[in-house]
Motif scaffolding. Sequence first.
Motif, PDB file in Angstrom:
ATOM      1  N   MET A  15      62.651 -21.183  86.505  1.00  0.00           N
ATOM      2  CA  MET A  15      62.203 -21.167  87.899  1.00  0.00           C
ATOM      3  C   MET A  15      62.711 -19.895  88.576  1.00  0.00           C
ATOM      4  O   MET A  15      63.876 -19.541  88.447  1.00  0.00           O
ATOM      5  N   SER A  16      61.830 -19.192  89.255  1.00  0.00           N
ATOM      6  CA  SER A  16      62.246 -17.972  89.951  1.00  0.00           C
ATOM      7  C   SER A  16      63.107 -18.334  91.148  1.00  0.00           C
ATOM      8  O   SER A  16      63.116 -19.485  91.617  1.00  0.00           O
ATOM      9  N   TRP A  17      63.819 -17.331  91.659  1.00  0.00           N
ATOM     10  CA  TRP A  17      64.664 -17.625  92.809  1.00  0.00           C
ATOM     11  C   TRP A  17      63.820 -18.001  94.024  1.00  0.00           C
ATOM     12  O   TRP A  17      64.249 -18.796  94.857  1.00  0.00           O
ATOM     13  N   GLU A  18      62.589 -17.450  94.129  1.00  0.00           N
ATOM     14  CA  GLU A  18      61.736 -17.823  95.255  1.00  0.00           C
ATOM     15  C   GLU A  18      61.321 -19.293  95.169  1.00  0.00           C
ATOM     16  O   GLU A  18      61.319 -20.013  96.164  1.00  0.00           O
ATOM     17  N   SER A  19      60.991 -19.720  93.953  1.00  0.00           N
ATOM     18  CA  SER A  19      60.620 -21.120  93.768  1.00  0.00           C
ATOM     19  C   SER A  19      61.813 -22.025  94.059  1.00  0.00           C
ATOM     20  O   SER A  19      61.676 -23.085  94.683  1.00  0.00           O
TER      21      SER A  19
ATOM     22  N   LEU B  14      64.314 -21.356  96.003  1.00  0.00           N
ATOM     23  CA  LEU B  14      64.525 -21.345  97.449  1.00  0.00           C
ATOM     24  C   LEU B  14      63.528 -22.264  98.144  1.00  0.00           C
ATOM     25  O   LEU B  14      63.895 -23.055  99.028  1.00  0.00           O
ATOM     26  N   GLY B  15      62.264 -22.184  97.729  1.00  0.00           N
ATOM     27  CA  GLY B  15      61.254 -23.040  98.338  1.00  0.00           C
ATOM     28  C   GLY B  15      61.555 -24.507  98.124  1.00  0.00           C
ATOM     29  O   GLY B  15      61.408 -25.340  99.043  1.00  0.00           O
TER      30      GLY B  15
ATOM     31  N   VAL C 244      64.536 -25.566 100.357  1.00  0.00           N
ATOM     32  CA  VAL C 244      64.150 -25.714 101.765  1.00  0.00           C
ATOM     33  C   VAL C 244      63.345 -27.000 101.961  1.00  0.00           C
ATOM     34  O   VAL C 244      63.539 -27.729 102.939  1.00  0.00           O
TER      35      VAL C 244
ATOM     36  N   LEU D 224      70.701 -19.101 104.033  1.00  0.00           N
ATOM     37  CA  LEU D 224      69.794 -19.022 102.890  1.00  0.00           C
ATOM     38  C   LEU D 224      69.521 -17.565 102.515  1.00  0.00           C
ATOM     39  O   LEU D 224      69.478 -17.217 101.334  1.00  0.00           O
ATOM     40  N   VAL D 225      69.325 -16.723 103.519  1.00  0.00           N
ATOM     41  CA  VAL D 225      69.093 -15.304 103.229  1.00  0.00           C
ATOM     42  C   VAL D 225      70.298 -14.713 102.516  1.00  0.00           C
ATOM     43  O   VAL D 225      70.166 -14.020 101.503  1.00  0.00           O
TER      44      VAL D 225
ATOM     45  N   TYR E  10      70.568 -16.127  98.901  1.00  0.00           N
ATOM     46  CA  TYR E  10      69.566 -15.670  97.947  1.00  0.00           C
ATOM     47  C   TYR E  10      69.422 -14.148  97.918  1.00  0.00           C
ATOM     48  O   TYR E  10      68.564 -13.620  97.230  1.00  0.00           O
TER      49      TYR E  10
ATOM     50  N   ARG F 223      71.160 -21.175  88.543  1.00  0.00           N
ATOM     51  CA  ARG F 223      70.018 -21.949  88.982  1.00  0.00           C
ATOM     52  C   ARG F 223      70.279 -23.449  88.988  1.00  0.00           C
ATOM     53  O   ARG F 223      69.473 -24.237  88.537  1.00  0.00           O
TER      54      ARG F 223
ATOM     55  N   LEU G  58      61.960 -24.497 109.067  1.00  0.00           N
ATOM     56  CA  LEU G  58      62.589 -23.298 108.523  1.00  0.00           C
ATOM     57  C   LEU G  58      61.499 -22.347 108.018  1.00  0.00           C
ATOM     58  O   LEU G  58      60.659 -22.745 107.213  1.00  0.00           O
TER      59      LEU G  58
ATOM     60  N   LEU H 143      60.139 -20.373 105.733  1.00  0.00           N
ATOM     61  CA  LEU H 143      60.361 -20.001 104.339  1.00  0.00           C
ATOM     62  C   LEU H 143      59.859 -18.589 104.004  1.00  0.00           C
ATOM     63  O   LEU H 143      60.577 -17.821 103.343  1.00  0.00           O
TER      64      LEU H 143
ATOM     65  N   ILE I  95      62.375 -16.136 105.356  1.00  0.00           N
ATOM     66  CA  ILE I  95      63.637 -16.186 104.607  1.00  0.00           C
ATOM     67  C   ILE I  95      63.467 -15.494 103.255  1.00  0.00           C
ATOM     68  O   ILE I  95      64.307 -14.701 102.829  1.00  0.00           O
ATOM     69  N   THR I  96      62.363 -15.801 102.589  1.00  0.00           N
ATOM     70  CA  THR I  96      62.111 -15.198 101.279  1.00  0.00           C
ATOM     71  C   THR I  96      62.006 -13.686 101.379  1.00  0.00           C
ATOM     72  O   THR I  96      62.586 -12.946 100.579  1.00  0.00           O
TER      73      THR I  96
ATOM     74  N   ALA J 119      65.446 -12.112 102.078  1.00  0.00           N
ATOM     75  CA  ALA J 119      66.298 -12.139 100.885  1.00  0.00           C
ATOM     76  C   ALA J 119      65.831 -11.108  99.866  1.00  0.00           C
ATOM     77  O   ALA J 119      66.643 -10.422  99.232  1.00  0.00           O
TER      78      ALA J 119
ATOM     79  N   ARG K 113      67.991  -8.131  98.364  1.00  0.00           N
ATOM     80  CA  ARG K 113      68.245  -8.016  96.924  1.00  0.00           C
ATOM     81  C   ARG K 113      67.932  -6.607  96.465  1.00  0.00           C
ATOM     82  O   ARG K 113      68.653  -6.008  95.666  1.00  0.00           O
TER      83      ARG K 113
ATOM     84  N   VAL L  16      55.302 -18.552  96.950  1.00  0.00           N
ATOM     85  CA  VAL L  16      55.986 -17.314  96.559  1.00  0.00           C
ATOM     86  C   VAL L  16      54.944 -16.266  96.173  1.00  0.00           C
ATOM     87  O   VAL L  16      53.840 -16.586  95.752  1.00  0.00           O
TER      88      VAL L  16
ATOM     89  N   ASP M 110      57.786 -14.568  89.053  1.00  0.00           N
ATOM     90  CA  ASP M 110      59.214 -14.270  89.002  1.00  0.00           C
ATOM     91  C   ASP M 110      59.409 -12.756  89.046  1.00  0.00           C
ATOM     92  O   ASP M 110      59.010 -12.052  88.125  1.00  0.00           O
ATOM     93  N   PRO M 111      60.033 -12.247  90.123  1.00  0.00           N
ATOM     94  CA  PRO M 111      60.208 -10.788  90.224  1.00  0.00           C
ATOM     95  C   PRO M 111      60.994 -10.194  89.061  1.00  0.00           C
ATOM     96  O   PRO M 111      60.845  -9.020  88.754  1.00  0.00           O
TER      97      PRO M 111
END
Lengths: 176, 459
Positions: free
Chosen positions: A1-5, A7-8, A11, A40-41, A44, A50, B29, B31, B34-35, B38, B42, B157, B246-247
């Motif tokens: 799972m990506s960090w964006e997923s 995070l989602g 939340v 959260l910012v 992440y 994870r 929130l 999202l 926030i994403t 972040a 990063r 995402v 996924d970045p």
Amino acid sequence: MSWESELGALVATRGSALVAYAYLLTGDGHAAEDLVQEGLVNAYSRRRPRDVQWVEAYVRRVILNTYLDAYRSRKRLASVTHLLAQDPSADAHAQAGDRADVARALTVLTPRERACVVLRFYDDLTLPEIGHRLGISDGAVKRYLSDARRKLEPELGPQPGLTTEDLSTIATGGRS
Amino acid sequence: MNRDLQNALHELADRVESSHVETTRGAGLPLPTITARARRNRHRRTLVSLVGAAAAVVLVGGAAYAVLPDEQQANPPAVSPTLRTPTPSPTTSTAAVVLPTGNPALPFGACGSLAATAPEAPVDPDYSIEVTSPSTVDAGGGLTVTARVETPLQNGVHVVGAAPGAGPTFAVTKDGVVVAGGDLYDGTRTDLVSFEGVQGPLPVYLGRISLEVCDAGNSAVSTGRPLPGGAYELHSLVQLTPIGVDPSIVEDGTVEDLVAHGDAQPVTAVGPAIPFTIFGDAQAMSARPGSIPVGTGIFGDRLMPEPLTCGDALPGPSDPGTVAGLSLDVEPSTLSVLAGEPLPYAAGLTNRGAARAGTDLQHPPYFLVADGGTIVGSTRSDAASARTRADLGTRSTLDLSDSAVLTRCGTAGNDPAPLARGTYTVVPVVDVAVDLFVDGVHHSTSVSVTDLPVQVTIS
């Protein structure tokens, strides 16, 4: 799972709980949301393992640190202002039920006193754990809790649990 | 143990949580915000590791983008455009310009292709291109464009993928046939770049499309001649290859490898057809706007210059030839400001070099404040950051207008304090990481670009 997923998902499933936690510190719904957003910012902005439980705990720490950092540095006046004591009667969360007394009472505490109360009676941390979390000595934790007792008792009545002589160094057994 | 306080805190938290769920219905929130924040951080951490503790940053609110008019556009003809009418433009004009005829066998975008045909890769409506360009232009010149590629979200995402380093391709059509166009690098840049990976979103592209007849491989066509006056349409398209969400996908190998060895299928993003009118006729293309040579000696140093600090001497304006062809033009809206009040300013970063410049700004311009030639303050702040990336063609200008509070040394960041009343010398500065493609060779560098000093009075 990506960090964006990740995070989602966090939340979606735990966002409101994190807001509630931040509310205990700030006493203001909007400030709590802002604090969670900052937390959260910050969380992440770094690479994280994870494990969602670990991440939530980490975010709570970031929320606490951000709350105290905002107080310490006053780097954003607006943020600090709404973190200071306010009349909770204007807050929809606090208006619900007689728990508003607690919300109102907490507003008389300084940020560190409030953080110590939340860490002790909500996060169920021991005195050494609180001291470690805040980077202060056990004695300082006792002093903050003692000061909190002195301020809270006029609002909430006797609080023997906050008597420093009675404070245990083990967890109280409450929820975390 | 105090059960009352413990229970009260938990009940309060439960009530707040329930109330938050009910009142926001999951929308409490932000999202996406926030994403995005972040993700910026990063990426910024990577750069910060290079530049040290240099950059304290200021929030840019709603940065806008603009392109300087060509020199010929800066000197408008005596006749008002409102009084002019488009010259009739049959396929063969009075100047005997022969335009390509439509070839339905060609994919859209190729010279001579039809606007109604499909591009090589299927169009995906989830991707789009926002383009702005003028509605009128003189024959023999270029059409300035600003383009931004929008990529979609997947389950909240951003989709990660590969895109041409040159950005979108533009196609000028006449009566539904592509008669001019190309990318902003004249086809010289063929590499792929990632989007929404470590580098974040694609940059904004600012540049100029030469309005000359394209090469359709037919000797009868007036290849290289200026397009005759008349009504045209500007189309834009870019082929993108989504490769995941996924970045970190793009951290382990080149984008080319991922595209070549993956099973992802390319798609095409298209922008809207934008009508414009060419006035008059020209026998030859006018010379491109002048540009200055860029000293190659500056290339190869990706480290951002050490920022000047309090007590240092105030720098003079930088020479574009030594800072990758870039110049900074800042104009404060007032030269007198109250202590602690923000100083609004108009600012533009212009590429005056001969090559396109891919610019990456981690923070907006800031002011160095000096008293008696020594730096005593700045507008650096420890507030939130905003990254700006723009691919600037020659004479293209990135609008960086904003405002900032002049603060004294040692106070910027955590606890800004205003400067004492008085008149100060203020020098605008912007730190930029630059990628240049000169004769097909990629050069990277980082520069601090400074403008002329101005006198600002704090009252």
